[in-house]
Design an enzyme around this catalytic site. Sequence first.
Site, PDB file in Angstrom:
ATOM      1  N   GLN A   1      51.389  42.015  42.759  1.00 60.87           N
ATOM      2  CA  GLN A   1      51.579  43.438  42.485  1.00 60.87           C
ATOM      3  C   GLN A   1      51.519  44.276  43.765  1.00 60.87           C
ATOM      4  OE1 GLN A   1      50.237  45.046  38.458  1.00 60.87           O
ATOM      5  NE2 GLN A   1      48.558  43.674  38.963  1.00 60.87           N
TER       6      GLN A   1
ATOM      7  N   ASP B   1      50.940  28.980  51.969  1.00 59.01           N
ATOM      8  CA  ASP B   1      49.772  28.668  51.142  1.00 59.01           C
ATOM      9  C   ASP B   1      48.542  28.915  52.013  1.00 59.01           C
ATOM     10  OD1 ASP B   1      47.697  27.628  49.676  1.00 59.01           O
ATOM     11  OD2 ASP B   1      48.624  25.682  49.328  1.00 59.01           O
TER      12      ASP B   1
ATOM     13  N   ALA C   1      45.648  36.186  46.094  1.00 57.81           N
ATOM     14  CA  ALA C   1      44.369  35.995  45.403  1.00 57.81           C
ATOM     15  C   ALA C   1      44.570  35.203  44.127  1.00 57.81           C
ATOM     16  CB  ALA C   1      43.730  37.342  45.075  1.00 57.81           C
TER      17      ALA C   1
ATOM     18  N   THR D   1      37.593  43.329  44.993  1.00 58.00           N
ATOM     19  CA  THR D   1      37.555  43.719  43.582  1.00 58.00           C
ATOM     20  C   THR D   1      36.226  44.328  43.149  1.00 58.00           C
ATOM     21  OG1 THR D   1      37.676  42.806  41.323  1.00 58.00           O
ATOM     22  CG2 THR D   1      36.851  41.347  43.026  1.00 58.00           C
ATOM     23  N   ASP D   2      36.270  45.072  42.053  1.00 57.91           N
ATOM     24  CA  ASP D   2      35.071  45.615  41.414  1.00 57.91           C
ATOM     25  C   ASP D   2      34.200  44.519  40.818  1.00 57.91           C
ATOM     26  OD1 ASP D   2      37.483  45.498  39.652  1.00 57.91           O
ATOM     27  OD2 ASP D   2      36.004  45.875  38.071  1.00 57.91           O
TER      28      ASP D   2
ATOM     29  N   TYR E   1      35.280  34.360  39.267  1.00 54.92           N
ATOM     30  CA  TYR E   1      36.234  35.215  39.989  1.00 54.92           C
ATOM     31  C   TYR E   1      35.503  36.166  40.936  1.00 54.92           C
ATOM     32  CZ  TYR E   1      39.438  39.092  40.866  1.00 54.92           C
ATOM     33  OH  TYR E   1      40.174  40.079  41.472  1.00 54.92           O
TER      34      TYR E   1
ATOM     35  N   LYS F   1      35.447  36.053  45.065  1.00 51.74           N
ATOM     36  CA  LYS F   1      35.930  37.203  45.838  1.00 51.74           C
ATOM     37  C   LYS F   1      34.844  37.725  46.780  1.00 51.74           C
ATOM     38  CE  LYS F   1      39.357  39.143  45.643  1.00 51.74           C
ATOM     39  NZ  LYS F   1      40.573  38.967  46.495  1.00 51.74           N
TER      40      LYS F   1
ATOM     41  N   TRP G   1      41.412  47.496  38.239  1.00 47.73           N
ATOM     42  CA  TRP G   1      42.349  47.864  37.172  1.00 47.73           C
ATOM     43  C   TRP G   1      43.762  48.130  37.721  1.00 47.73           C
ATOM     44  CZ3 TRP G   1      39.917  51.228  32.745  1.00 47.73           C
ATOM     45  CH2 TRP G   1      38.672  50.679  32.367  1.00 47.73           C
TER      46      TRP G   1
END
Length: 294
Positions: free
Chosen positions: A11, A37, A61, A102-103, A126, A130, A151
């Site tokens: 994304q 990779d 990720a 990430t949160d 996860y 991270k 999000w």
Amino acid sequence: MRVLITGSHGQVGYCLTEQLKECNNITVLALDRDALDITDETVVKRVVNEFQPNIIINAAAHTAVDKAEEEVELSYAINRDGPMYLAQVAQSINAAILHISTDYVFEGNKQGEYAENDATNPQGVYGASKLAGEQAVAKACNKHIILRTAWVFGENGNNFVKTMLRLGATRNELSIVGDQFGGPTYAGDIAKSLILIAKRIFLSDSEFEYGIYHYTGLPHVSWFEFAETIFDVALQSGVISKKTSLTAITTDQYPTAAKRPNNSCLSMEKIGSTFSIEPSNWKLALNNIQAYVG
């Protein structure tokens, strides 16, 4: 400026690639997993040393939160080892690395917004992988920016907006979790922010602190409220002819393999004061909702 993007089909990676095409005086090498990779240390070193970037932006990720509970080794390979290899080679050529996190590094039970220096306590594989990636990057490369977000949604890839529209097309009623809160974040805004930071690093026009920054959207909402807004915009835009009926449920009523944070609200104060970056305007981003259908 020479910029290497990993995870170019994700994304944020997709948005980074598209936006950097429009920038003058920037040479971009955007690679997806097939081309690079990041878990292969030898390939990482070869590609980076050949291209000699000033900036590496790691948008690769393993983000399948529930699958991560079973794919532990793969999660750590992609979310910890790969970023470490990138950071190590960045350090060796005096490049900077911008790494997306990430949160999920937080437990998610705090009252109020999470600041960058709040204690981390991931509740699943996860988040733990991270966090391990954050720590590996920070240790390996002096010039690092770790951008925690939450999000994420965008026109490319899978996300909550696309899922809602897909489910809404075939169901009259949907039950959506209403007791988890966060800031929906448009992938294009994350990309824009990363490019701004990259330019600031390259130009070195003023002093700033390397380290961890938070970037998400405002206003903070529940998943239920986010879904309501998605369907409202879709109805107004003519994407749907009838709004799906939504019911708010609790986290306990929607069990998942991995525990989700109840509070994913991240403070934007530090990134705003340091880089003058505004929160993602996710409601404005939804105006392009036609692009999420199909």
